[in-house]
Design a protein around this motif. Structure first.
Motif, mmCIF file in Angstrom:
data_model
loop_
_atom_site.group_PDB
_atom_site.id
_atom_site.type_symbol
_atom_site.label_atom_id
_atom_site.label_comp_id
_atom_site.label_asym_id
_atom_site.label_seq_id
_atom_site.Cartn_x
_atom_site.Cartn_y
_atom_site.Cartn_z
ATOM 1 N N VAL A 96 52.584 80.327 -19.803
ATOM 2 C CA VAL A 96 51.791 79.179 -19.417
ATOM 3 C C VAL A 96 50.289 79.107 -19.015
ATOM 4 N N GLN A 97 49.273 79.165 -19.344
ATOM 5 C CA GLN A 97 48.488 79.616 -19.346
ATOM 6 C C GLN A 97 47.406 78.216 -19.118
ATOM 7 N N CYS A 98 46.826 77.768 -17.458
ATOM 8 C CA CYS A 98 46.058 76.276 -17.815
ATOM 9 C C CYS A 98 44.493 76.600 -17.099
ATOM 10 N N ILE A 139 48.131 87.148 -27.540
ATOM 11 C CA ILE A 139 48.105 85.855 -28.805
ATOM 12 C C ILE A 139 48.108 84.712 -27.570
ATOM 13 N N ARG A 140 47.024 83.744 -28.356
ATOM 14 C CA ARG A 140 47.360 82.109 -27.521
ATOM 15 C C ARG A 140 47.811 81.291 -28.505
ATOM 16 N N PHE A 141 48.651 80.704 -28.799
ATOM 17 C CA PHE A 141 49.178 79.740 -28.946
ATOM 18 C C PHE A 141 49.261 78.540 -27.983
ATOM 19 N N PHE A 146 50.179 78.680 -24.850
ATOM 20 C CA PHE A 146 50.480 79.480 -24.356
ATOM 21 C C PHE A 146 50.126 81.122 -24.144
ATOM 22 N N ASP A 147 50.467 82.019 -23.769
ATOM 23 C CA ASP A 147 49.892 83.293 -23.687
ATOM 24 C C ASP A 147 50.785 83.874 -23.992
ATOM 25 N N GLY A 148 50.564 85.194 -24.543
ATOM 26 C CA GLY A 148 51.546 86.286 -25.660
ATOM 27 C C GLY A 148 51.258 87.149 -25.725
ATOM 28 N N LEU A 149 51.368 88.601 -24.937
ATOM 29 C CA LEU A 149 51.177 89.974 -24.459
ATOM 30 C C LEU A 149 52.251 90.630 -24.748
ATOM 31 N N ASP A 150 51.461 92.215 -25.222
ATOM 32 C CA ASP A 150 51.753 93.616 -25.344
ATOM 33 C C ASP A 150 52.324 94.269 -24.615
ATOM 34 N N LEU A 151 52.192 93.711 -22.863
ATOM 35 C CA LEU A 151 51.822 94.314 -21.591
ATOM 36 C C LEU A 151 52.942 95.187 -20.996
ATOM 37 N N PRO A 152 54.097 94.607 -21.686
ATOM 38 C CA PRO A 152 54.966 95.239 -20.765
ATOM 39 C C PRO A 152 55.285 96.724 -22.079
ATOM 40 N N ALA A 166 35.238 86.633 -18.301
ATOM 41 C CA ALA A 166 35.218 87.446 -18.608
ATOM 42 C C ALA A 166 35.797 89.467 -18.859
ATOM 43 N N HIS A 167 36.785 89.974 -19.717
ATOM 44 C CA HIS A 167 37.150 90.994 -19.100
ATOM 45 C C HIS A 167 37.492 91.250 -20.306
ATOM 46 N N ARG A 168 38.266 92.622 -20.471
ATOM 47 C CA ARG A 168 39.198 93.590 -21.529
ATOM 48 C C ARG A 168 40.314 94.411 -20.743
ATOM 49 N N HIS A 169 41.156 94.391 -21.864
ATOM 50 C CA HIS A 169 42.273 95.239 -21.610
ATOM 51 C C HIS A 169 42.739 95.610 -22.386
ATOM 52 N N THR A 170 43.697 96.614 -22.822
ATOM 53 C CA THR A 170 44.294 97.724 -23.359
ATOM 54 C C THR A 170 45.586 96.545 -24.202
ATOM 55 N N GLU A 220 41.683 86.827 -11.952
ATOM 56 C CA GLU A 220 41.461 86.521 -13.722
ATOM 57 C C GLU A 220 41.483 84.776 -14.379
ATOM 58 N N ARG A 221 42.972 84.663 -14.030
ATOM 59 C CA ARG A 221 43.544 83.679 -15.013
ATOM 60 C C ARG A 221 44.895 83.079 -13.727
ATOM 61 N N ARG A 222 44.817 81.712 -14.341
ATOM 62 C CA ARG A 222 46.024 80.693 -13.920
ATOM 63 C C ARG A 222 46.548 80.629 -14.921
ATOM 64 N N LEU A 239 57.543 92.088 -24.074
ATOM 65 C CA LEU A 239 56.959 90.735 -24.565
ATOM 66 C C LEU A 239 56.584 89.975 -23.105
ATOM 67 N N TRP A 240 54.540 89.896 -22.508
ATOM 68 C CA TRP A 240 54.694 88.407 -22.087
ATOM 69 C C TRP A 240 54.813 87.474 -22.295
ATOM 70 N N GLY A 241 54.973 87.153 -22.152
ATOM 71 C CA GLY A 241 55.117 85.508 -22.125
ATOM 72 C C GLY A 241 54.593 84.515 -20.800
ATOM 73 N N TRP A 297 36.536 92.071 -25.494
ATOM 74 C CA TRP A 297 35.338 91.070 -24.267
ATOM 75 C C TRP A 297 36.471 89.620 -24.555
ATOM 76 N N HIS A 298 37.372 88.631 -23.194
ATOM 77 C CA HIS A 298 37.840 88.017 -23.639
ATOM 78 C C HIS A 298 37.267 86.812 -22.719
ATOM 79 N N ASP A 299 36.489 85.716 -22.760
ATOM 80 C CA ASP A 299 36.746 84.474 -21.701
ATOM 81 C C ASP A 299 37.204 83.107 -21.639
ATOM 82 N N HIS A 300 37.476 82.194 -21.514
ATOM 83 C CA HIS A 300 38.380 81.172 -21.543
ATOM 84 C C HIS A 300 37.085 79.949 -20.711
ATOM 85 N N SER A 301 36.333 79.179 -22.384
ATOM 86 C CA SER A 301 36.075 77.872 -20.970
ATOM 87 C C SER A 301 36.148 76.735 -21.526
HETATM 88 C C1 1HN Z 1 44.957 88.263 -19.273
HETATM 89 O O1 1HN Z 1 44.080 89.071 -20.263
HETATM 90 C C2 1HN Z 1 45.176 86.571 -20.419
HETATM 91 O O2 1HN Z 1 43.035 86.501 -20.846
HETATM 92 C C3 1HN Z 1 46.263 85.956 -20.048
HETATM 93 O O3 1HN Z 1 43.065 84.767 -20.754
HETATM 94 C C4 1HN Z 1 47.491 86.480 -19.451
HETATM 95 C C5 1HN Z 1 48.823 87.880 -18.992
HETATM 96 C C6 1HN Z 1 48.543 89.777 -18.379
HETATM 97 C C7 1HN Z 1 46.895 90.279 -17.958
HETATM 98 C C8 1HN Z 1 46.353 89.703 -18.915
HETATM 99 C C9 1HN Z 1 43.496 85.936 -20.779
HETATM 100 C C10 1HN Z 1 47.355 87.680 -18.560
HETATM 101 C C11 1HN Z 1 46.334 88.812 -19.062
#
Ligand code: 1HN
Length: 360
Positions: free
Chosen positions: A93-95, A112-114, A159-165, A104-108, A68-70, A89-91, A145-149
Motif C-alpha cells: 500500500v502506498q500513501c 503497476i499501481r491500482f 496498491f503497488d505491485g512489482l516483479d522485484l523478487p 523521480a527514479h527508475r529501476h529495472t 523514496e516512497r511511503r 511478487l511485491w505487493g 523514470w517515475h514520480d508521483h505528485s
Molecule cells: C517503487 O519505486 C515504488 O515508484 C513503489 O512508487 C514501491 C517497492 C520496491 C521498490 C521500488 C514507486 C516500490 C518501489
C-alpha cells in the motif's frame, strides 16, 4: 552396515562438505517436488487494518530522497521476514499526502499501481503525467523514470505491485535516482491515453494465452470506466455466467501489460461462485468493489473493498461474492508462459472449508 562403512560414510560427507560440494541424493525430494511447494502462504491484509496505519504514516513519515516512497509492503509470513507478498511478487500500500511529491527514479523491476482511494495524484512516466483515480491501473515499466505528485489537499492510497523478487532472483536489479526531484512533464497530461485510450485490444477475455512481448504496453493508464464497461459487456453477453474476467492487454501486441506481470479484473455476480481452480505462479488479489470470501486450500478468507490477499502457486482457490464483486488480480503468469511451464487445472468439486482466516 558395518562399522567401517559407517565411518567411511561419515568421513565422505565431511570431506564433501569441507570442499563446498553438496550431495543431491539427500535433498532430491525437497528440490524435485511433484507439484510447486511455494514458501509463501495464503494470507490477507484487510483495509480496516492498514487504512489507519497509512494515515499515521502520512502524519509521521516524510517522503524524501533515500527512503523514496511511503510504502507499507505486504509481508508474507512464509517468507522468513522478507518484505514480499509471494516468492515472485511485491505487493504494498502506498500513501501520498496532499501536495506531496514522491521523488523521480527508475529501476529495472517493473511496477503497476491500482488506485484504492483519494484524489489529485498524477504519476509521471518518462515525461507522461498520468492522472490517477480510484479503480485506474497505471503502469511504470522497468527502467521508466517515475514520480508521483499530489495536486490536491487530499491524500491518496494505491496498491503497488512489482516483479522485484523475480528481478532480484535473476540478480538484475539496477536503480537510479533522477537528477531532479520531479521529472519534467512533456506537454499535456495523459498522452498515452490520448494515443491509445480507445484503441482495440486493451482487454482480453479471461487471460492472455498466446501473445508474448518483451516490450511493455504503450498505454500507461487503464481507466476504471473502461474496465467496468468491458465487464458489463461480458455479463450482458452471458447473463447466466457466475463470473466474467478480463486481462488488461498491450494494444500493440495483445500481450500482458508488462513482460513480467499480468493484470486482470474478475467480476463475480452477487450470490455466485467461481469454479475451484489452481494454477502455477503466484497471484495477489485486491478487492475493488463488493464483499465475499475466497476459499484457498480449504481456508476461508472473508473480504471487503480494499482488502488484499495472496494465492500462492498451485493453491486451490474459489471466490464467492456476497454483494457483486470486482476483484483486481496481479500475477507473474507472463513469465511462466514465456518459459513454457505454465499449468492450470479446474478441480471437480468445491473445496471443503477446514479453517477460517482471522485478519490481524
Ligand atoms: C517503487 O519505486 C515504488 O515508484 C513503489 O512508487 C514501491 C517497492 C520496491 C521498490 C521500488 C514507486 C516500490 C518501489
Amino acid at each position: 552396515m558395518t562399522v567401517e562403512t559407517d565411518q567411511a560414510l561419515d568421513a565422505f560427507y565431511r570431506d564433501v562438505d569441507a570442499v563446498g560440494l553438496a550431495p543431491l541424493w539427500t535433498v532430491t525430494d525437497q528440490l524435485l517436488t511433484p507439484v510447486p511447494r511455494p514458501k509463501s502462504v495464503p494470507w490477507l491484509w484487510s483495509a480496516e487494518t492498514y487504512r489507519p496505519l497509512a494515515a499515521r504514516a502520512i502524519q509521521l513519515i516524510p517522503v524524501e530522497r533515500g527512503g523514496e516512497r511511503r510504502v507499507l509492503s505486504l509481508r508474507n509470513p512464509g517468507l522468513g521476514g522478507r518484505p514480499y507478498a509471494a516468492g515472485t511478487l511485491w505487493g504494498a500500500v502506498q500513501c501520498l499526502g496532499g501536495r506531496e511529491t514522491a521523488p523521480a527514479h527508475r529501476h529495472t523491476p517493473g511496477a503497476i499501481r491500482f488506485v484504492l482511494e483519494g484524489e489529485g495524484v498524477f504519476t509521471t512516466v518518462n515525461g507522461d503525467a498520468c492522472d490517477m483515480r480510484p479503480g485506474d491501473l497505471v503502469l511504470t515499466p522497468g527502467w521508466a523514470w517515475h514520480d508521483h505528485s499530489s495536486t490536491s489537499d487530499a491524500s491518496m492510497l494505491w496498491f503497488d505491485g512489482l516483479d522485484l523478487p523475480m528481478i532480484e532472483a535473476l540478480d538484475g536489479v539496477f536503480f537510479q535516482p533522477h537528477p531532479e526531484n520531479s521529472q519534467p512533464v512533456d506537454g499535456a497530461h495523459n498522452r498515452s491515453e490520448a494515443a491509445y485510450g480507445t484503441a482495440e485490444g486493451r482487454f482480453t477475455d479471461d487471460q492472455v494465452t498466446g501473445a508474448l512481448d518483451p516490450a511493455p504496453s504503450p498505454l500507461l493508464i487503464y481507466r476504471w470506466a473502461d474496465t467496468a464497461a468491458e465487464l458489463d459487456r461480458r455479463v450482458a453477453a452471458d447473463p447466466d455466467a457466475p463470473t466474467v474476467a478480463v486481462e488488461y492487454t498491450n494494444p500493440r501486441s495483445g500481450a500482458s501489460v508488462l513482460p513480467t506481470l499480468a493484470c486482470g479484473m474478475r467480476r463475480v455476480i452477487g450470490g455466485r461462485s467461481t469454479a475451484p481452480r489452481r494454477r502455477s505462479g503466484n497471484q495477489i488479489f485486491v478487492v475493488h468493489r463488493g464483499t465475499g470470501h475466497s476459499v484457498i486450500d480449504g481456508q476461508r478468507f472473508a473480504w471487503a473493498p480494499g482488502d488484499m490477499f495472496v494465492v500462492p502457486s498451485w493453491s486451490a482457490v474459489e471466490h464467492h461474492a456476497e454483494q457483486a464483486a470486482d476483484v483486481f488480480v496481479l500475477s507473474d503468469t507472463p513469465v511462466l508462459r514465456a518459459l513454457g511451464i505454465y499449468r492450470e487445472q479446474t478441480l471437480t468439486a468445491p473445496q471443503e472449508v477446514t479453517s477460517t482466516f482471522v485478519p490481524q
